[in-house]
Each structure stands twice: as structure tokens, then as C-alpha cells.
Scaffold this active site. Structure first.
Site, PDB file in Angstrom:
ATOM      1  N   HIS A   1       0.834  -1.198   0.000  1.00 51.96           N
ATOM      2  CA  HIS A   1       0.000   0.000   0.000  1.00 51.96           C
ATOM      3  C   HIS A   1       0.874   1.255   0.000  1.00 51.96           C
ATOM      4  CE1 HIS A   1      -3.948  -1.962   1.387  1.00 51.96           C
ATOM      5  NE2 HIS A   1      -3.066  -2.948   1.302  1.00 51.96           N
TER       6      HIS A   1
ATOM      7  N   HIS B   1       2.853 -16.358   1.034  1.00 54.30           N
ATOM      8  CA  HIS B   1       2.599 -15.361   2.070  1.00 54.30           C
ATOM      9  C   HIS B   1       2.951 -15.843   3.465  1.00 54.30           C
ATOM     10  CE1 HIS B   1       0.475 -13.032  -0.989  1.00 54.30           C
ATOM     11  NE2 HIS B   1       0.464 -12.035  -0.120  1.00 54.30           N
TER      12      HIS B   1
ATOM     13  N   ASP C   1      -6.910 -12.665  -1.315  1.00 51.18           N
ATOM     14  CA  ASP C   1      -6.174 -11.410  -1.498  1.00 51.18           C
ATOM     15  C   ASP C   1      -5.737 -11.291  -2.956  1.00 51.18           C
ATOM     16  OD1 ASP C   1      -5.151  -8.962  -0.663  1.00 51.18           O
ATOM     17  OD2 ASP C   1      -3.225  -9.788  -0.056  1.00 51.18           O
TER      18      ASP C   1
ATOM     19  N   ALA D   1       2.739  -8.368  -3.555  1.00 53.71           N
ATOM     20  CA  ALA D   1       1.652  -7.434  -3.863  1.00 53.71           C
ATOM     21  C   ALA D   1       0.391  -8.234  -4.129  1.00 53.71           C
ATOM     22  CB  ALA D   1       2.024  -6.570  -5.063  1.00 53.71           C
TER      23      ALA D   1
END
Length: 383
Positions: A140, A250, A274, A312
Site C-alpha cells: 500500500h 505469504h 487477497d 503485492a
């Protein structure tokens, strides 16, 4: 009355399997699960083996089918994202806007208000930012992050009233317990994430009504033996739900298996993807807030990275997370299916999603025994 009779597959109702039974669907709702020698009249839908389950529910979907919600926060984008994930069994999702401008947030709220009415797989909206902590920004943009103001609370409560299901991810550093309580009491689902907070600060927000934690382990303070952090607080608090990204990139499977064994509160861990725009697309790159994200192939599935190697989002779909859970997390198939359907629906308070009980929506997915999706239905209609 329009009635369909689904036969030929094992039926998983969200709690247990039914063998040699039929699923009866009337006017888009589940009517019953019956023995095959006791069936009413209706259109026959014969399935050649495999598993018939409630469609998957995904609380965190940034993109799919070649479109990111941030690129164009519109009804058309939300439909494109939902359609991009449907071949992988997801029949209900929350399009997710990551940290962006106030204009983009307003546009996403307006679009979701209309999209949820279309019965095309959009079940609500997830705002992941801008109230996040720069120290745990992930992919972000830190310059857009800011604390929650009371005007934000009022705007989010109004958005929840227009959309129905609104999930907001906030860092504990950026929202007070008083604000969490006001949001939660108004029906906004508050999830703590992208936060470097102490376990004590997290617990204060949980006790004020924060319902979950966004992508457990990722972008948050970690579990230490004297400083349990957000990870420790989330695992220890019995009422807190935790989304997990099970893609092999992740979170290490050993950490996920540990969380599955340790989590207080039965059924409080659930899968999220996600996912970014490349799911359901053959493209190799996309742009996120002006930065190029590329697909790197390898491992259980591809991973998506910025130029500096920062993850990302993901390139995983929900059916793949179930296969990952069974293969790498020692999950029984029934529990893996619940983590993709029943549990996220409960977290989001979608009472008629995620299970096949009398009166529930006939949002369905048919899987092969190898957990590959063959067909989906929304409200009993082929999708």
C-alpha cells in the site's frame, strides 16, 4: 415454482457429507436434501460424481479477470472481478479497495451499493485502507494512510446502511476503541490489519467490537515470547476471526499449521485469496498505484511482486487454497471446504451463504474428487 433436482455427486452441506442423496432447489433456495428414492418432480441436473458444495465466499478480492478495483471502482469492475473468480468456485465475494484517495473510496461505496443488488456474486465491499499503519504498509502507499476521524465513522456507517455488508481493515494505531465500538454497533465489520500494534492495543480493539484480523501473519506485529503482537492477540482471543492466505508464498505452512492448532475459538480461521487482477487472466503484469507488479512463476502457485520484491497481493484462487489446505496444512477436506465457504460467510454475517440448509441460497459449486471446479450456480442458475 421452479424446482431443480441435483443428483450424482456427494453433497457437502457445510457441516457433513451426504452420500446417495439429492439436493432439491426451489426458486433459487435450498429446499431439502433427500434420499434418491423420495424425490419430488423437477428439472433433473445429473452430476457425474465429485462433490456438490455451497459456493465459496471470499472476503478479500482486490481484482480478477484482468481488472483491479482500484483501477476503476465501478459496478462493471465489480462484475468483472466476480466473473473472473467464478470459474474457481467463488460465488460470493467482497471486491476490495486497497488504500486510495477519498474520491476512489466514495466511488467504490457507490458502486457496491448498486452491485450487491444485481445477484451476480458481489456480496458487499471491503475497504482495506486508508486507515493503516505506514510501518506495516506492505504494497500500500504510505502517503495516503491517515487516522480515522469521526467524520469517517459517520461516512462508513452510512455506507454500511446502503451496501449491507461492509468490511473495513484498520490499524489499531489509526482507530480508537471508541471509534471501533461505534462502527461495530452500527454493523460495520471491523478487522485489524496492516498494524504494528502491541497485543494489548489489539485486545482493546477486539473488546470494543473489532471482529477479525486481516491476512493473519502478513503486515502485522509478530508473535514474540514477551511481546505477542497482533499475531499473538488474534490467535489467543476466542471471538476473533482470522483470514489467511494459503498460497505457499505469504505464510510458511508450518506457521499456518501452528495457527490452526493454536487458535482459540472453534472455526475462526478462514481462507481469503487477497487476489489481484491476474487471477483469471493470462497477463503477466499489471499496475498498482502507478507501480508495475509482475507475476513470478514457481512453487504451489505464482507470486506477485513489486520491483523491490515486496509481495503485492496473490495470484491464488479459492479452489487452489482448498487443495493447498488438504495437501500442506493437514486439513480434512470437510474443514478445508468450510474454511472457503461456511466460516467466511459467518465472519461476514451472510446467514444464507456458505451452507446448504433449508432456505439458504442455492449458490453452488461442483468439484471433481481432485478439487477442480467443473460448474457453478448462483441462486440455482448456472453461472
Amino acid at each position: 415454482m421452479t424446482r431443480k433436482i441435483f443428483t450424482g455427486a456427494r453433497i457437502f452441506d457445510g457441516h457433513r457429507f451426504h452420500d446417495d442423496k439429492a439436493l432439491i432447489v426451489s426458486d433459487g433456495r435450498v429446499e431439502a436434501i433427500l434420499a434418491k428414492n423420495d424425490l419430488p418432480a423437477g428439472e433433473q441436473v445429473h452430476l457425474d460424481g465429485g462433490i456438490l458444495s455451497a459456493g465459496f465466499v471470499d472476503a478479500q478480492v482486490n481484482g480478477g479477470g484482468g481488472r483491479m478495483l482500484n483501477d476503476e471502482p465501478s459496478v462493471a469492475s465489480m462484475h468483472m472481478i466476480a466473473e473472473g473468480h467464478r470459474p474457481y468456485g467463488t460465488t460470493g465475494l467482497l471486491p476490495t479497495l486497497i488504500t486510495d484517495t477519498a474520491h476512489a473510496t466514495t466511488a467504490a461505496i457507490e458502486a457496491a451499493t448498486d452491485a450487491v443488488k444485481t445477484n451476480r456474486g458481489v456480496a458487499g465491499l471491503h475497504l482495506e485502507g486508508p486507515h493503516l499503519a505506514p510501518a506495516r504498509k506492505g504494497a500500500h502507499l504510505a502517503q495516503l494512510m491517515r487516522p480515522v476521524e469521526d467524520s469517517d465513522v459517520r461516512a462508513l456507517i452510512a455506507a454500511r446502511q446502503s451496501i449491507g455488508t461492509l468490511l473495513v481493515t484498520m490499524a489499531a494505531e489509526q482507530v480508537t476503541p471508541r471509534q471501533v465500538r461505534a462502527l461495530s454497533e452500527a454493523g460495520v465489520i471491523v478487522s485489524i490489519g496492516h498494524s504494528d500494534c502491541s497485543s494489548e492495543a489489539a485486545e482493546e480493539r477486539f473488546d470494543a467490537g473489532a471482529r477479525g484480523v486481516t491476512h493473519l501473519f502478513n503486515a502485522m506485529s509478530q508473535l514474540g515470547h514477551r511481546a505477542p503482537g497482533l499475531v499473538g492477540a488474534a490467535i489467543d482471543h476466542p471471538s476473533v476471526w482470522c483470514g489467511i492466505i494459503a498460497d505457499g508464498h505469504h505464510v510458511d505452512p508450518k506457521a499456518l499449521r501452528t495457527a490452526l492448532r493454536a487458535k482459540r475459538g472453534e472455526g475462526k480461521l478462514f481462507f481469503v485469496t487477497d487476489a489481484m487482477s491476474l487471477v483469471g487472466s493470462d497477463r503477466e503484469t499489471f499496475t498498482l498505484n502507478g507501480r508495475t507488479v509482475r507475476r513470478e512463476r514457481g512453487g504451489f502457485c505464482s507470486k506477485l511482486v513489486l520491483s523491490d520484491g515486496t509481495l503485492a497481493g496473490s495470484d491464488v484462487d479459492m479452489a487452489s487454497t482448498i487443495r493447498y489446505g488438504v495437501t500442506y496444512l493437514d486439513l480434512a477436506l470437510s474443514e478445508a471446504l468450510r474454511m472457503a465457504s461456511l466460516y467466511p460467510a459467518r465472519f461476514l454475517r451472510l446467514k444464507n451463504h456458505g451452507h446448504l440448509s433449508a432456505g439458504s441460497r442455492a449458490d453452488l459449486v461442483h468439484l471433481t474428487d481432485a478439487i477442480e471446479v467443473t460448474r457453478t450456480w448462483i441462486s440455482g442458475e448456472a453461472a
